[in-house]
Scaffold this active site. Structure first.
Site, PDB file in Angstrom:
ATOM      1  N   TYR A  60       0.850  -1.188   0.000  1.00  0.00           N
ATOM      2  CA  TYR A  60       0.000   0.000   0.000  1.00  0.00           C
ATOM      3  C   TYR A  60       0.886   1.237   0.000  1.00  0.00           C
ATOM      4  O   TYR A  60       1.501   1.569   1.006  1.00  0.00           O
ATOM      5  CB  TYR A  60      -0.927   0.010   1.213  1.00  0.00           C
TER       6      TYR A  60
ATOM      7  N   HIS B 106       0.854 -11.920   1.533  1.00  0.00           N
ATOM      8  CA  HIS B 106      -0.201 -11.200   0.826  1.00  0.00           C
ATOM      9  C   HIS B 106      -0.826 -12.040  -0.284  1.00  0.00           C
ATOM     10  O   HIS B 106      -2.039 -12.011  -0.495  1.00  0.00           O
ATOM     11  CB  HIS B 106       0.375  -9.904   0.249  1.00  0.00           C
TER      12      HIS B 106
ATOM     13  N   SER C  93     -12.428  -5.819   2.341  1.00  0.00           N
ATOM     14  CA  SER C  93     -13.563  -5.301   1.576  1.00  0.00           C
ATOM     15  C   SER C  93     -14.886  -5.736   2.195  1.00  0.00           C
ATOM     16  O   SER C  93     -15.799  -6.173   1.500  1.00  0.00           O
ATOM     17  CB  SER C  93     -13.497  -5.753   0.115  1.00  0.00           C
ATOM     18  N   PRO C  94     -15.031  -5.589   3.523  1.00  0.00           N
ATOM     19  CA  PRO C  94     -16.273  -6.044   4.178  1.00  0.00           C
ATOM     20  C   PRO C  94     -17.486  -5.211   3.793  1.00  0.00           C
ATOM     21  O   PRO C  94     -18.617  -5.646   4.011  1.00  0.00           O
ATOM     22  CB  PRO C  94     -15.950  -5.900   5.666  1.00  0.00           C
TER      23      PRO C  94
ATOM     24  N   PHE D 226     -19.994  -0.275  -1.932  1.00  0.00           N
ATOM     25  CA  PHE D 226     -21.282  -0.646  -2.523  1.00  0.00           C
ATOM     26  C   PHE D 226     -22.343  -0.908  -1.463  1.00  0.00           C
ATOM     27  O   PHE D 226     -23.489  -0.457  -1.592  1.00  0.00           O
ATOM     28  CB  PHE D 226     -21.089  -1.883  -3.399  1.00  0.00           C
TER      29      PHE D 226
END
Length: 394
Positions: free
Chosen positions: A114, A184, A263-264, A269
């Protein structure tokens, strides 16, 4: 690519300009309630230092294997660059991290990829006043030049490279140990036994305390756990993407391994932030995910409508319903929603207070299962790095 953790709002914009207008308005409102200017952050530092001797207790704890963490964590991936490629104001990111701790968050997730590197520097600065009271998770595995930060082709989990990466991580994170170190992505050229051996040497030196894998093949997970007990698996999982339910979660339950969904909130979205007419900014990787394509997005919005119904029913925000649903699936699941907005972070941690009765959970599970999501979660070139099996040990 990992930990797709993002800012969260409740209503989707009709156009990109509309989205930016809403963001600007939210920023003004947040500024009125939650000062973000550097001078305000500096005045808060003393009070934080004064209270550093007291561990936060506003969030309950969960166990990832034997590692205890807060029920909700904080992913910091976007604190160096947001999805629409804008760069957040660094003092605000420090303030988000420290306010999260003030409100009970003790689990912070980063990675060398990141930035690269920059997010670990931001996290290291942010948690410095209370480092010994929190759990730092970070990840190695991409092929990144350790001197320049340049991304090189493919992956690199060679033992000698892992050692170099961890030494650099420790400096960026301003710490002497990494609480949870993930691979990762699985390197198809390096036996997982060799990776486990490298991590074990770091554990013997006290530089790593626990380890985990991300988006790995199941055979590799079993081999890794047999070589060196795995504390946690991190993979994408949410109402929008339920892939781990088939085999990964049962395997984790069998082996006593915790699970950390990245991405919980489904890259915003599930918060209602993405609408049928949303136009993504140039460079926003979400435009490459076919689940958000013009032909698929309207169909998938049925899931958002369901979440909004439950949000009204439970007097909660849509994102809180999505996070609470994850936590209700298993007591060893700990989501790490990410954000660059303090108000959204507070909202996300508030999901821990949302609960479902057994009947409510059964009803919600059935409703979620009835909605078939169309489109892929990742472009093929990125998905190719997931579910990989490490080569056999020779």
């Amino acid at each position: 690519m990992h930990s797709k953790q993002f800012d969260h709002a409740q209503e989707g914009p009709a156009t990109l300009n509309r989205r930016r207008f809403i963001l600007a308005g939210a920023g003004v409102a947040a500024a009125a309630l939650l000062p973000h200017v550097a001078s305000a952050a500096q005045t808060q530092d003393k009070s934080r230092a004064d209270s550093a001797a007291h561990s936060p207790s506003s969030l309950e704890k969960r166990k990832l294997g034997k590692l205890e963490v807060s029920t909700v964590g904080l992913g910091v991936q976007n604190m160096s660059r947001k999805y629409e490629t804008t760069v957040p104001y660094r003092p605000e990111m420090i303030d988000v991290i420290r306010t999260a701790f003030d409100n009970g968050v003790t689990f912070f997730d980063a990675a060398e990829a990141y930035g690269p590197f920059e997010v670990e520097r931001i996290l290291g600065e942010g948690v410095a006043p209370f480092r010994d009271k929190i759990v730092i998770a970070t990840k190695f595995g991409w092929n990144i030049d350790q001197e320049t930060g340049k991304r090189l082709p493919g992956l690199n989990s060679r033992p000698e490279h892992i050692e170099r990466v961890v030494e650099a991580m420790l400096k960026r994170l301003r710490t002497d140990r990494i609480d949870l170190l993930y691979q990762h992505r699985v390197d198809p050229e390096v036996p997982i036994e060799d990776v486990a051996g490298a991590v074990k040497k770091l554990m013997d030196k006290g530089k790593v305390l626990h380890w985990g894998l991300s988006e790995m093949g199941l055979k590799t997970l079993r081999r890794a756990h047999a070589e060196l007990p795995v504390t946690a698996v991190q993979s994408e999982y949410s109402m929008l993407w339920r892939g781990p339910e088939k085999e990964v979660l049962p395997t984790c339950e069998e082996l006593g391994i915790g699970f950390v969904p990245w991405s919980p909130l489904g890259v915003q979205f599930l918060t209602g932030w993405i609408g049928a007419n949303t136009v993504f900014a140039p460079g926003d990787f979400r435009s490459t995910e076919t689940r958000f394509s013009p032909e698929n997005l309207p169909h998938n919005l049925a899931l958002v409508e369901l979440i909004k119904e439950w949000a009204e029913r439970k007097s909660a925000a849509p994102g809180q319903i999505a996070l609470a649903w994850l936590m209700a699936q298993q007591p060893w699941i700990v989501p790490i929603p990410g954000t660059t907005n303090k108000a959204h972070m507070l909202q996300n941690t508030g999901a821990a207070a949302v609960s479902f009765s057994p009947a409510e959970l059964a009803e919600l599970n059935a409703s979620v299962a009835s909605i078939k999501i169309v489109g892929k979660r990742l472009p093929d070139r990125v998905q190719a790095f997931s579910d990989v099996e490490a080569p056999p040990k020779k």
